[in-house]
Design a protein around this motif. Structure first.
Motif, short mmCIF file in Angstrom:
data_model
loop_
_atom_site.label_atom_id
_atom_site.label_comp_id
_atom_site.label_asym_id
_atom_site.label_seq_id
_atom_site.Cartn_x
_atom_site.Cartn_y
_atom_site.Cartn_z
N GLN A 142 7.77 -8.56 -6.62
CA GLN A 142 8.93 -8.85 -5.77
C GLN A 142 8.42 -9.90 -4.92
O GLN A 142 7.25 -10.39 -4.77
N ASP A 143 9.40 -10.30 -3.95
CA ASP A 143 9.03 -11.22 -2.85
C ASP A 143 8.11 -10.72 -1.83
O ASP A 143 8.42 -9.32 -1.73
N ALA A 144 7.58 -11.37 -1.37
CA ALA A 144 6.35 -10.73 -0.30
C ALA A 144 7.39 -10.17 0.76
O ALA A 144 8.42 -10.53 0.91
N ASN A 145 6.64 -9.14 1.38
CA ASN A 145 7.60 -8.35 2.47
C ASN A 145 8.83 -7.80 2.14
O ASN A 145 9.38 -6.99 2.91
N ASN A 146 9.15 -7.60 0.81
CA ASN A 146 10.22 -6.88 0.54
C ASN A 146 10.09 -5.19 0.68
O ASN A 146 11.06 -4.73 1.33
N LEU A 147 8.74 -4.89 0.52
CA LEU A 147 8.61 -3.50 0.77
C LEU A 147 7.35 -3.58 1.71
O LEU A 147 6.19 -3.70 1.41
N PRO A 148 7.88 -3.51 3.17
CA PRO A 148 6.47 -3.54 4.01
C PRO A 148 5.53 -2.45 4.01
O PRO A 148 5.85 -1.35 3.57
N VAL A 149 4.26 -2.93 3.79
CA VAL A 149 3.28 -1.83 3.78
C VAL A 149 2.22 -2.06 4.90
O VAL A 149 1.63 -3.22 5.07
N PRO A 150 2.27 -1.38 5.95
CA PRO A 150 1.54 -1.47 7.01
C PRO A 150 -0.29 -1.57 6.64
O PRO A 150 -0.46 -1.20 5.66
N GLN A 151 -0.84 -2.63 7.23
CA GLN A 151 -2.25 -2.85 6.73
C GLN A 151 -3.05 -1.62 6.60
O GLN A 151 -4.08 -1.77 5.73
N ASP A 152 -3.11 -0.94 7.81
CA ASP A 152 -3.90 0.34 7.66
C ASP A 152 -3.77 1.30 6.46
O ASP A 152 -4.45 1.68 5.92
N LYS A 153 -2.30 1.32 5.98
CA LYS A 153 -1.77 2.07 4.91
C LYS A 153 -2.62 1.66 3.65
O LYS A 153 -3.12 1.99 2.99
N ALA A 154 -2.34 0.32 3.76
CA ALA A 154 -2.87 -0.47 2.59
C ALA A 154 -4.38 -0.36 2.58
O ALA A 154 -4.99 0.01 1.27
N ASP A 155 -5.10 -0.43 3.51
CA ASP A 155 -6.35 -0.12 3.42
C ASP A 155 -6.91 1.32 3.12
O ASP A 155 -7.95 1.11 2.19
N LYS A 156 -6.25 2.23 3.49
CA LYS A 156 -6.60 3.49 3.25
C LYS A 156 -6.11 3.84 1.47
O LYS A 156 -7.02 4.46 1.04
N ALA A 157 -5.20 3.16 1.19
CA ALA A 157 -4.82 3.29 -0.18
C ALA A 157 -5.80 2.83 -1.03
O ALA A 157 -6.21 3.24 -2.23
N MET A 158 -6.19 1.71 -0.69
CA MET A 158 -7.37 0.83 -1.31
C MET A 158 -8.52 1.67 -1.42
O MET A 158 -9.19 1.99 -2.51
N ASP A 159 -8.89 2.35 -0.36
CA ASP A 159 -10.16 3.21 -0.22
C ASP A 159 -10.18 3.99 -1.30
O ASP A 159 -11.00 4.52 -1.75
N ALA A 160 -8.92 4.85 -1.36
CA ALA A 160 -8.55 5.93 -2.39
C ALA A 160 -8.76 5.58 -3.69
O ALA A 160 -9.22 6.35 -4.64
#
Ligand code: HEM
Ligand code: FES
Lengths: 255, 213
Positions: A142-160
């Motif tokens: 998708q185009d960037a920022n179509n689905l906003p994901v907060p950075q801390d959520k993205a980081d936590k998801a990546m850690d998991a």
């Protein structure tokens, strides 16, 4: 000059799933301290083969700490004594000349020993099959920022999402529980917008599957996060618990 | 089964019951200790506390039955989990070392739990199911702690309780899903402080009574 060491190995040998199995002692001579633990086993296996004996069976693939295939309990520690390390990334410089090393397969009712150090970890696949996915096509990028994901959520998801499914959490848990694995998989998807719509269904189904596959129950001993080669935290277990309570008590999800 | 029993029936559901009943017991221990501190003041303070407590009438009966219900849930679920966890690793490791996660409390939960159950039965026989005609609870307490054997058992039991709670309190929060880098260190610290207060607060009662009376 590379340093070399000599070691005594006490290795679990088991012909097949039906065999009782026992420890056998063998010598590992002239092991370069630059070798990885698996390379040390390769050297031992070459010697065994030359002597006309059966080599030690062990699982491995990438040998760079990313695939999750390797893993045995070394001197009572899953993936050996180093923190945040898979067995393939454990180097022999962490051992001393003359050491005796006990090598055992992962032990759990849910993991059957197939041969020597090789165990069947398909029970972890069973947990994933119960709901560790999203069931719509993600489609093209998708185009960037179509689905906003907060950075801390993205980081936590990546850690998991760092979980490589090696099974060290189960192996090191005093109760052979798979809650760190399930917690990481449930968290990884629950934290992202694409995973939210099925979060309740997923939490419910994966916990049910985990129980049915014969894993133990978590008693918050924290051994799993201490042994995890990807250092995945038990905050993921707490998040799984919250997702499970939401599914059980507050969602329309019917088992 | 319906959604409620289904939700409580899984591994996490059982853990939830352990956490809620365990936390309720921690609350009970705190109030029980607060009341028992009157023992350190003397017979009058303690007897007037006991009288106030019993003047609550039906409320006390309600509390007793609730505690019994919670205890049955906690013990039955705890033993079920213990059995399931014991079964989940049929072949044990010949060498097993901790990676630093476990504590004395977490290692011993089922054992300290069973000892507590035995102690609670003894404790109720000592002070609850006794004939109180012609005497009062202060005399019963001081008589009991006249015996070296009882002093020893009670002190050991309070150490066991402290060890159980040192893991239990933190563990209950983790089970409830309360785990965050901001406050988890505080909760873990609180568990230790709480268990020390419980151990010392209750544990010195027998010593104090036997010396001062
Ligand atoms: C009466 C006999 C008791 C038995 C047999 C018992 C047994 C257990 C067991 C086996 C666990 C571990 C469960 C798990 O980790 O999943 C546990 C946890 C716990 N117990 Fe007890 N216990 C007893 C009494 C008490 C008392 C008197 C208290 C009050 C202070 C208490 C507080 C807790 C707490 C807070 C937990 C943590 C729950 C969790 O991990 O989620 N227990 N108990
Ligand atoms: S062999 Fe791939 S992680 Fe070790």
């Amino acid at each position: 000059m590379t340093k070399t060491i000599n070691l005594t190995l006490k290795v679990w040998r088991q012909k097949n799933a039906g065999d009782k199995g026992k420890f056998e002692t063998c010598q590992a001579r002239n092991i370069s301290t630059d070798m990885s633990f698996l390379e040390m086993l390769d050297v031992v296996n070459e010697g065994l083969t030359v002597d006309g004996k059966e080599p030690i069976a062990f699982d491995h693939d990438c040998r760079e700490g990313i695939c999750g295939m390797c893993g045995t309990v070394v001197n009572g520690r899953a993936h050996g004594p180093e923190k945040g390390t898979t067995l393939c990334q454990l180097h022999m410089r962490h051992f001393d000349d003359g050491d005796t090393i006990a090598i055992e397969p992962w032990r759990a009712r849910a993991f059957k020993v197939l041969k020597d150090l090789v165990v069947d970890r398909s029970a972890l696949d069973g947990i994933i099959q119960a709901g560790g996915y999203i069931s719509v096509n993600a489609g093209g990028a998708q185009d960037a920022n179509n689905l906003p994901v907060p950075q801390d959520k993205a980081d936590k998801a990546m850690d998991a999402a760092q979980c490589i499914g090696c099974g060290a959490c189960v192996a090191s848990c005093p109760n052979a529980s798979a809650m760190l694995f399930a917690g990481a998989k449930i968290s990884h998807l629950a934290l992202l917008p694409q995973g939210r719509p099925e979060a309740a269904k997923r939490a419910w189904a994966m916990v049910k599957a985990m129980d049915a596959l014969g894993f133990g129950n978590c008693t918050n001993e924290r051994e799993c996060e201490a042994e995890c080669p990807k250092e995945i935290s038990i905050v993921n277990i707490a998040r799984m618990n919250r997702e499970y309570y939401k599914a059980g008590f507050f969602s329309g999800e019917k088992n | 089964m319906n959604w409620f029993t289904d939700t409580l029936g899984t591994s996490i559901g059982k853990k939830l019951m352990m956490a809620l009943t365990g936390l309720a017991f921690c609350g009970f221990l705190a109030t029980h200790l607060a009341g028992n501190l009157t023992l350190y003041v003397g017979s009058e303070a303690f007897l007037s506390y006991a009288e106030h407590l019993h003047s609550l009438g039906p409320l006390i009966t309600l509390a007793e039955w609730s505690l019994l219900t919670l205890a049955i849930i906690h013990v039955a679920t705890g033993l079920t989990l213990f059995y399931q966890n014991w079964r989940s690793r049929p072949v044990r490791y010949s060498v097993k070392k901790t990676a630093g996660g476990r504590t004395i409390g977490s290692r011993t939960m089922p054992y300290t739990g069973i000892l507590l159950l035995l102690f609670i039965i003894l404790h109720l026989l000592n002070f609850h199911f006794v004939d109180k005609t012609g005497t009062n609870i202060w005399n019963i307490v001081t008589d009991t702690f006249n015996s070296g054997g009882y002093i020893f058992i009670y002190i050991i039991a309070m150490i066991v309780a402290a060890v159980h709670v040192s893991h239990g309190l933190w563990s209950a929060f983790q089970t409830l899903g309360v785990d965050h880098p901001k406050y988890t260190p505080f909760i873990r610290g609180l568990s230790i402080v709480f268990s020390v207060i419980i151990g010392i607060g209750f544990g010195f009662i027998p010593i104090f009574i036997s010396i001062s009376v």
